[in-house]
Design a protein around this motif. Structure first.
Motif, short mmCIF file in Angstrom:
data_model
loop_
_atom_site.label_atom_id
_atom_site.label_comp_id
_atom_site.label_asym_id
_atom_site.label_seq_id
_atom_site.Cartn_x
_atom_site.Cartn_y
_atom_site.Cartn_z
N SER A 48 -5.04 6.25 3.97
CA SER A 48 -5.28 7.06 2.78
C SER A 48 -4.15 8.05 2.58
CB SER A 48 -6.62 7.81 2.90
OG SER A 48 -6.53 8.81 3.92
N GLY A 49 -4.17 8.72 1.41
CA GLY A 49 -3.14 9.72 1.14
C GLY A 49 -3.44 10.51 -0.10
N GLY A 60 2.65 2.87 -2.14
CA GLY A 60 2.49 3.80 -3.26
C GLY A 60 3.71 4.67 -3.47
N CYS A 85 -4.34 -3.87 5.79
CA CYS A 85 -3.41 -3.23 6.73
C CYS A 85 -3.99 -3.10 8.14
CB CYS A 85 -3.01 -1.84 6.23
SG CYS A 85 -2.04 -1.85 4.71
N SER A 137 0.81 -1.22 0.00
CA SER A 137 0.00 0.00 0.00
C SER A 137 0.84 1.27 0.00
CB SER A 137 -0.93 0.02 1.23
OG SER A 137 -0.17 0.20 2.41
N ALA A 197 -2.29 12.43 -3.66
CA ALA A 197 -1.42 12.08 -4.78
C ALA A 197 -0.53 13.26 -5.15
CB ALA A 197 -2.25 11.65 -5.98
N ARG A 257 -0.41 11.94 4.41
CA ARG A 257 -0.80 10.56 4.68
C ARG A 257 -1.63 10.49 5.95
NH1 ARG A 257 -0.01 10.06 0.32
NH2 ARG A 257 1.11 8.53 -0.92
N SER A 295 -1.59 2.07 7.29
CA SER A 295 -1.84 2.69 5.99
C SER A 295 -3.34 2.81 5.82
CB SER A 295 -1.25 1.85 4.84
OG SER A 295 0.15 1.91 4.82
N GLN A 341 -5.62 4.07 0.26
CA GLN A 341 -4.45 3.44 -0.34
C GLN A 341 -4.81 2.05 -0.88
OE1 GLN A 341 -2.54 6.22 -0.51
NE2 GLN A 341 -0.73 5.12 0.16
N THR A 342 -3.91 1.47 -1.65
CA THR A 342 -4.12 0.15 -2.23
C THR A 342 -4.50 -0.86 -1.14
OG1 THR A 342 -2.50 0.59 -3.98
CG2 THR A 342 -3.04 -1.72 -3.53
#
Length: 490
Positions: free
Chosen positions: A291-292, A172, A339, A170, A294, A281, A289, A310-311
């Protein structure tokens, strides 16, 4: 870890403040030596080992050694007090404590075996060529990470190997091959403990941030250690930009904003002046982990929001009953994904209370989602106050106050009063201590941008905001300060 030692060899794994460094190969060798010693002292698969060490090479060696045994590590922040340390040890029930005896750390129960830092350094010089690491499987626990305890005694969130893999997956833009990361995160924090695999996979060098911080020290270390990723609060980024130019930090590819929101002006100025994007972040102890933002997000998104999931992570906003709320409505932040912790260590009751029937972790954060899918935080459940029947979410007011040119940092808390129920007390660190903004000025500023009932009723000028052991604004201490110096009667 063996693969990382083979792949990256003597490449720096850690660099301490004084320049002491260790390569991936030596990190692995020392960790194996310590693991062999710990096995000889009876530490077995599944046992818990507690670390009371400062952030740095010794901590990293001890953590990896315990992992090689298939045992479980918990870190105890060296800033915690006796009550918090006692609570953590009672919950974790460690087989062994590895601690620094030269610092002013709380004493522990004499019945718990201790390995001192001096003994650790002696042990890691020995040879362990015949030591065979354990392979307990990805579902076995690796670490217990304790919360900061701002809402009660610390709780221990535990994570397994699958969590470690998910945290790396995650990452990124935060992680890239052979990154050199300047870190100010205390090692017992989720930002370090949950990211062990991330470091092995990418060959990341962790450079410990200078303490006490200064712009001059940070400039020097960014250049000298060829830092590619660095984090800091907005005021630190502002000071770093003074006198900087496009080629000041040739290796820096990414800046991370921590603790407080970065104004759109700061995001734009950083990109224009030194060519480095700033990202935000959002994470927590229970989910390292979440969100964040870009790199190509507009500056206002980095100021107002904490980005998109996030992923491997999902976020939803609900009311207290669990019903999903539409975009723009403030509610409880619920999180689900690879996560998220497996639970609270040795605490099945609090674990069951933390998750809803569909497996979503019910956080203590309040927030809303924009039409574009960005998460906006509104504060903690316990931080919200009700003024004259209207709910006020302090983080929203904090953001608006920090947009004022005379405000460096700000935090608002509720204070009980007759009739209205509660009022807002704003604690402000001024940009210029000699000419701080007035209460009338800030009330007018806030009322021009938010509902009038959200304007803070009382202003307290401070030199700095109190922080928790995890470097978050300590609103409990602010509420105590407000009670000790109450606003005048209305």
């Amino acid at each position: 870890m063996a693969a990382a030692a083979h792949e990256y060899g003597a490449r720096d794994a850690y660099v301490e403040q004084d320049g002491t460094r260790i390569g991936f190969d030596e990190w692995y060798r020392r960790s194996r030596a310590l693991a062999a010693h710990l096995r000889g002292r009876g530490v077995d698969t599944g046992d818990v080992v507690a670390l009371m060490l400062p952030s740095g090479i010794d901590y990293a060696v001890a953590y990896a050694a315990v992992a090689l045994l298939g045992a479980v590590t918990t870190g105890i922040n060296t800033r915690l007090g006796p009550r918090e340390v006692t609570s953590i040890l009672a919950q974790a029930m460690p087989t062994l404590v590895i601690r620094d005896t030269d610092s002013d750390l709380p004493e522990i129960d004499g019945a718990t075996p201790v390995l001192t830092r001096a003994e650790l350094n002696s042990v890691t010089r020995s040879d362990a060529a015949d030591f065979l690491p354990e392979a307990p499987g990805l579902g076995a626990p690796v670490t217990i990470i304790f919360t900061s305890g701002t809402t009660g005694l610390p709780k221990g969130a535990w994570f397994d190997g699958e969590n470690m893999a998910a945290a790396a997956d995650s990452a990124g833009v935060m992680s890239a091959p052979l990154d050199r990361r300047l870190t100010s995160t205390p090692f017992p924090h989720a930002g370090y403990m949950a990211k062990l695999w991330d470091q092995f996979i990418w060959g990341i060098t962790l450079v410990v941030s200078p303490v006490p911080w200064s712009a001059e020290k940070m400039r020097d270390i960014l250049i000298r250690e060829r830092i590619t990723v660095a984090g800091g609060v907005p005021t630190q980024w502002t000071k770093l930009l003074d006198g900087a130019q496009r080629d000041s930090f040739p290796d820096l590819r990414l800046g991370v904003v921590a603790t407080a929101p970065a104004s759109p002006e700061l995001v734009e100025r950083t990109a224009e002046l030194i060519g480095v994007p700033l990202v935000v972040r959002y994470a927590m102890t229970e989910a390292p982990s979440v969100s964040g933002t870009a790199i190509d997000d507009p500056p206002d998104v980095a100021f107002r929001t904490v980005g998109k999931p996030q992923t491997g992570m999902d976020v939803r906003i609900t009311d207290d009953a669990g019903a999903e709320l539409p975009a723009g409505r403030v509610g409880r932040v619920r999180i689900r994904g690879a996560c998220v912790m497996r639970g609270y260590w040795n605490d099945s009751k609090r674990t069951s209370e933390a998750f809803d029937e569909d497996g979503w972790f019910v956080s203590g954060d309040l927030g809303s989602v924009t039409d574009e899918g960005h998460l906006m935080l509104a504060g903690r459940v316990g931080d919200m106050y009700i003024r004259g029947g209207f709910k006020v979410h302090p983080v929203e007011v904090d953001h608006v106050l920090t947009e004022h040119p005379g405000v460096k940092e700000a935090a608002v808390v509720g204070y009980p009063v007759p009739v209205l129920g509660e009022i807002g007390v704003a604690f402000v660190v001024p940009t210029e201590s000699s000419s701080p903004p007035t209460s009338v000025e800030l009330r007018r500023w806030t009322a021009d941008r938010l509902a009038d009932y959200k304007s803070p009723d009382h202003l307290v000028i401070v030199d700095a905001l109190p922080l928790t052991a995890m470097n978050k604004v300590d609103r409990h201490r602010l509420r105590a300060l407000a009670a000790a110096t109450p606003p005048p009667p209305r």
